[in-house]
Design a protein around this motif. Sequence first.
Motif, PDB file in Angstrom:
ATOM      1  N   GLY A   1       0.848  -1.197   0.000  1.00  0.00           N
ATOM      2  CA  GLY A   1       0.000   0.000   0.000  1.00  0.00           C
ATOM      3  C   GLY A   1       0.874   1.233   0.000  1.00  0.00           C
ATOM      4  N   CYS A   2       0.907   1.922  -1.132  1.00  0.00           N
ATOM      5  CA  CYS A   2       1.845   3.044  -1.262  1.00  0.00           C
ATOM      6  C   CYS A   2       1.113   4.370  -1.449  1.00  0.00           C
ATOM      7  CB  CYS A   2       2.812   2.783  -2.404  1.00  0.00           C
ATOM      8  SG  CYS A   2       3.769   1.283  -2.133  1.00  0.00           S
ATOM      9  N   GLY A   3       0.232   4.679  -0.509  1.00  0.00           N
ATOM     10  CA  GLY A   3      -0.316   6.027  -0.395  1.00  0.00           C
ATOM     11  C   GLY A   3       0.660   6.856   0.431  1.00  0.00           C
ATOM     12  N   GLY A   4       0.164   7.925   1.020  1.00  0.00           N
ATOM     13  CA  GLY A   4       1.040   8.786   1.826  1.00  0.00           C
ATOM     14  C   GLY A   4       1.704   8.017   2.956  1.00  0.00           C
ATOM     15  N   VAL A   5       0.947   7.133   3.601  1.00  0.00           N
ATOM     16  CA  VAL A   5       1.496   6.404   4.746  1.00  0.00           C
ATOM     17  C   VAL A   5       2.562   5.407   4.278  1.00  0.00           C
ATOM     18  CG1 VAL A   5       0.926   4.838   6.643  1.00  0.00           C
ATOM     19  CG2 VAL A   5      -0.594   6.750   6.106  1.00  0.00           C
ATOM     20  N   GLY A   6       2.246   4.644   3.238  1.00  0.00           N
ATOM     21  CA  GLY A   6       3.199   3.654   2.734  1.00  0.00           C
ATOM     22  C   GLY A   6       4.466   4.312   2.200  1.00  0.00           C
ATOM     23  N   ASP A   7       4.306   5.420   1.474  1.00  0.00           N
ATOM     24  CA  ASP A   7       5.503   6.101   0.950  1.00  0.00           C
ATOM     25  C   ASP A   7       6.368   6.648   2.090  1.00  0.00           C
ATOM     26  OD1 ASP A   7       5.015   5.537  -1.686  1.00  0.00           O
ATOM     27  OD2 ASP A   7       3.997   7.427  -2.112  1.00  0.00           O
TER      28      ASP A   7
ATOM     29  N   VAL B   1       4.556  -2.466  -2.908  1.00  0.00           N
ATOM     30  CA  VAL B   1       3.447  -3.239  -3.483  1.00  0.00           C
ATOM     31  C   VAL B   1       2.205  -2.358  -3.527  1.00  0.00           C
ATOM     32  CG1 VAL B   1       1.999  -5.294  -3.228  1.00  0.00           C
ATOM     33  CG2 VAL B   1       4.390  -5.360  -2.463  1.00  0.00           C
ATOM     34  N   ASP B   2       1.582  -2.288  -4.678  1.00  0.00           N
ATOM     35  CA  ASP B   2       0.319  -1.543  -4.800  1.00  0.00           C
ATOM     36  C   ASP B   2      -0.414  -2.105  -6.022  1.00  0.00           C
ATOM     37  OD1 ASP B   2      -0.443   1.558  -3.490  1.00  0.00           O
ATOM     38  OD2 ASP B   2      -1.637   0.812  -5.172  1.00  0.00           O
ATOM     39  N   ILE B   3      -1.669  -1.657  -6.185  1.00  0.00           N
ATOM     40  CA  ILE B   3      -2.440  -2.094  -7.357  1.00  0.00           C
ATOM     41  C   ILE B   3      -2.547  -0.983  -8.387  1.00  0.00           C
ATOM     42  CG2 ILE B   3      -3.801  -3.906  -6.251  1.00  0.00           C
ATOM     43  CD1 ILE B   3      -5.933  -1.824  -5.627  1.00  0.00           C
ATOM     44  N   ASP B   4      -1.941   0.159  -8.073  1.00  0.00           N
ATOM     45  CA  ASP B   4      -2.069   1.330  -8.936  1.00  0.00           C
ATOM     46  C   ASP B   4      -0.679   1.699  -9.475  1.00  0.00           C
ATOM     47  OD1 ASP B   4      -2.245   3.899  -9.960  1.00  0.00           O
ATOM     48  OD2 ASP B   4      -3.530   4.666  -8.348  1.00  0.00           O
ATOM     49  N   PRO B   5      -0.467   1.596 -10.785  1.00  0.00           N
ATOM     50  CA  PRO B   5       0.866   1.853 -11.348  1.00  0.00           C
ATOM     51  C   PRO B   5       1.398   3.254 -11.037  1.00  0.00           C
ATOM     52  CG  PRO B   5      -0.681   1.130 -13.069  1.00  0.00           C
ATOM     53  CD  PRO B   5      -1.467   1.231 -11.813  1.00  0.00           C
ATOM     54  N   ARG B   6       0.498   4.248 -10.941  1.00  0.00           N
ATOM     55  CA  ARG B   6       0.936   5.618 -10.567  1.00  0.00           C
ATOM     56  C   ARG B   6       1.596   5.604  -9.194  1.00  0.00           C
ATOM     57  NH1 ARG B   6      -4.415   9.140 -10.608  1.00  0.00           N
ATOM     58  NH2 ARG B   6      -4.946   7.165  -9.619  1.00  0.00           N
ATOM     59  N   LYS B   7       0.963   4.872  -8.279  1.00  0.00           N
ATOM     60  CA  LYS B   7       1.485   4.828  -6.910  1.00  0.00           C
ATOM     61  C   LYS B   7       2.840   4.137  -6.877  1.00  0.00           C
ATOM     62  CE  LYS B   7      -1.941   6.948  -5.119  1.00  0.00           C
ATOM     63  NZ  LYS B   7      -2.873   6.434  -4.136  1.00  0.00           N
ATOM     64  N   LEU B   8       3.005   3.140  -7.739  1.00  0.00           N
ATOM     65  CA  LEU B   8       4.281   2.429  -7.766  1.00  0.00           C
ATOM     66  C   LEU B   8       5.381   3.327  -8.312  1.00  0.00           C
ATOM     67  CD1 LEU B   8       2.980  -1.073  -8.861  1.00  0.00           C
ATOM     68  CD2 LEU B   8       3.858  -0.398  -6.611  1.00  0.00           C
TER      69      LEU B   8
ATOM     70  N   ASN C   1       3.189  -4.839  -8.860  1.00  0.00           N
ATOM     71  CA  ASN C   1       1.763  -4.565  -9.025  1.00  0.00           C
ATOM     72  C   ASN C   1       1.023  -5.838  -8.636  1.00  0.00           C
ATOM     73  OD1 ASN C   1      -0.881  -4.304  -9.946  1.00  0.00           O
ATOM     74  ND2 ASN C   1      -0.256  -2.855 -11.545  1.00  0.00           N
ATOM     75  N   SER C   2       0.322  -5.799  -7.492  1.00  0.00           N
ATOM     76  CA  SER C   2      -0.270  -7.042  -6.974  1.00  0.00           C
ATOM     77  C   SER C   2      -1.566  -7.403  -7.689  1.00  0.00           C
ATOM     78  CB  SER C   2      -0.469  -6.948  -5.455  1.00  0.00           C
ATOM     79  OG  SER C   2      -1.219  -5.829  -5.117  1.00  0.00           O
ATOM     80  N   ARG C   3      -1.959  -6.598  -8.686  1.00  0.00           N
ATOM     81  CA  ARG C   3      -3.039  -7.049  -9.584  1.00  0.00           C
ATOM     82  C   ARG C   3      -2.465  -8.000 -10.633  1.00  0.00           C
ATOM     83  NH1 ARG C   3      -6.534  -2.107  -9.956  1.00  0.00           N
ATOM     84  NH2 ARG C   3      -8.194  -2.661  -8.520  1.00  0.00           N
TER      85      ARG C   3
ATOM     86  N   GLU D   1      -6.929  -9.023   3.572  1.00  0.00           N
ATOM     87  CA  GLU D   1      -6.189  -9.778   2.539  1.00  0.00           C
ATOM     88  C   GLU D   1      -4.751  -9.265   2.414  1.00  0.00           C
ATOM     89  OE1 GLU D   1      -8.912  -7.982   2.112  1.00  0.00           O
ATOM     90  OE2 GLU D   1      -8.873  -6.795   0.269  1.00  0.00           O
ATOM     91  N   THR D   2      -4.554  -7.980   2.606  1.00  0.00           N
ATOM     92  CA  THR D   2      -3.187  -7.468   2.501  1.00  0.00           C
ATOM     93  C   THR D   2      -2.398  -7.760   3.787  1.00  0.00           C
ATOM     94  OG1 THR D   2      -4.197  -5.305   2.918  1.00  0.00           O
ATOM     95  CG2 THR D   2      -3.444  -5.747   0.684  1.00  0.00           C
ATOM     96  N   TYR D   3      -3.118  -7.856   4.910  1.00  0.00           N
ATOM     97  CA  TYR D   3      -2.434  -8.268   6.143  1.00  0.00           C
ATOM     98  C   TYR D   3      -1.936  -9.708   5.975  1.00  0.00           C
ATOM     99  CZ  TYR D   3      -1.136  -8.914  10.948  1.00  0.00           C
ATOM    100  OH  TYR D   3      -0.400  -9.150  12.074  1.00  0.00           O
TER     101      TYR D   3
ATOM    102  N   LEU E   1      -1.254  12.429  -2.965  1.00  0.00           N
ATOM    103  CA  LEU E   1      -0.722  11.887  -1.722  1.00  0.00           C
ATOM    104  C   LEU E   1      -1.287  12.724  -0.586  1.00  0.00           C
ATOM    105  CD1 LEU E   1       2.975  10.992  -2.574  1.00  0.00           C
ATOM    106  CD2 LEU E   1       1.083   9.443  -2.087  1.00  0.00           C
ATOM    107  N   ARG E   2      -1.100  14.023  -0.676  1.00  0.00           N
ATOM    108  CA  ARG E   2      -1.717  14.916   0.291  1.00  0.00           C
ATOM    109  C   ARG E   2      -2.123  16.233  -0.373  1.00  0.00           C
ATOM    110  NH1 ARG E   2      -2.734  11.384   3.302  1.00  0.00           N
ATOM    111  NH2 ARG E   2      -2.402  11.327   5.538  1.00  0.00           N
ATOM    112  N   SER E   3      -3.380  16.636  -0.152  1.00  0.00           N
ATOM    113  CA  SER E   3      -3.796  18.002  -0.430  1.00  0.00           C
ATOM    114  C   SER E   3      -3.612  18.744   0.892  1.00  0.00           C
ATOM    115  CB  SER E   3      -5.278  18.067  -0.807  1.00  0.00           C
ATOM    116  OG  SER E   3      -5.546  17.273  -1.934  1.00  0.00           O
TER     117      SER E   3
END
Length: 362
Positions: free
Chosen positions: A187-193, A210-217, A230-232, A260-262, A355-357
């Motif tokens: 999970g590579c949102g703000g917290v994961g990054d 690991v993420d499902i969104d290529p932008r996040k990766l 990409n876990s998809r 599932e990710t845990y 990531l953050r506004s």
Amino acid sequence: MTTTVRGVIAPGKGAKVELTTIVVPDPGPGEALVQVQACGVCHTDLHYREGGIGDDYPYLLGHEAAGVVEAVGDGVTSVAPGDFVVLNWRAVCGECRACRRGRPWYCFNTHNATQKMTLEDGTTLSPALGIGAFADKTLVAAGQCTKVDPAAKPEVAGLLGCGVMAGLGAAINTAPVTRGDSVAVIGCGGVGDAAILGAVLNGARTIIAVDIDPRKLEWARQFGATHVINSREADPVAAIQELTGGNGADVVIEAIGRPETYQQAFYARDLAGTVVLVGVPTPDMRIDLPLLDVFGRGGALKSSWYGDCLPERDFPVLIDLYLQGRLPLDKFVSETIALDAVEEAFAKMERGEVLRSVVTLG
Ligand code: APR
Ligand code: ZN
Ligand code: ZN
């Protein structure tokens, strides 16, 4: 005496946020009045709006903030008017069983302001995480103000107040990652990054995002991931094992909060490795694991509350590293927005565009 300022409130369950006039009391004993300069938009604000945290409407939203102390109440010596501070929701009490045992990052009785901010008609506001900083000014416990170097931009400094500190701390405090470790972050949102940055800071050798969104990766790479999955498209457990000599990672950080990710985190770590759960699950979520695997794989299964941070210890150091160019905290700021654009920012957050506004004021 009181001051009237603008503030963003969640008026009721599921209702859109409103920019309204709020009444802020002068600081009493142990309290500080802070002129807010910047406040990030966090998932927790949205959870308050949706009723996922409580039913104490109206909420005064906003809690990832930095600003300048305007006034302090009697007995306050830790901060003074004019100080540049990051607000925190861990003003430790010093007296609870965790504090007494020398583990104040678990403090079970953290301080907030005693007096209440209100609407103009006197309705009491519940400040998000005891802060409420989508407002020109907010009233907090003095211990919620952590002084940092004023050379830091407020929109960057404020992020340490919540999500970014949670991710950094999951890696540097909770795990903790040590030099040479292999680390996977799911999970590579703000917290994961931020967890990726923490792994870099502590000298991880391999950092797998690991993420499902290529932008996040792509963003995760920019924060220092050495490999992305990409876990998809690929089984993340097998892919992490493959990148770690067939063994699994020493530390796996789950930064989503889903069963599932845990489970992926649990099986993607090496024997005797560590799983850190920093993503926040919802009450309905369940997990089913063979107890023999819990025993047989050994190691540690940890949760990370607010990155096990101690604001007084961690914020000034992290801000100094940022100012020295060693911690690119500014990369988390996707955009700065005005106080009336919080609702729109929630939508961007849900679409995964930012990531953050960060709301900037003053
Ligand atoms: N597998 C992999 N990645 C996933 C999956 C999945 N099944 N589901 C979601 N993701 C990714 C999203 O694509 C996104 O990049 O997880 C990331 C989550 O990031 P954000 O939604 O931006 O959330 P963030 O602010 O990072 O917070 C993550 O930590 O503090 C908690 O409450 C917070 O639970 C939340 C979590
Ligand atoms: Zn305590
Ligand atoms: Zn938050």
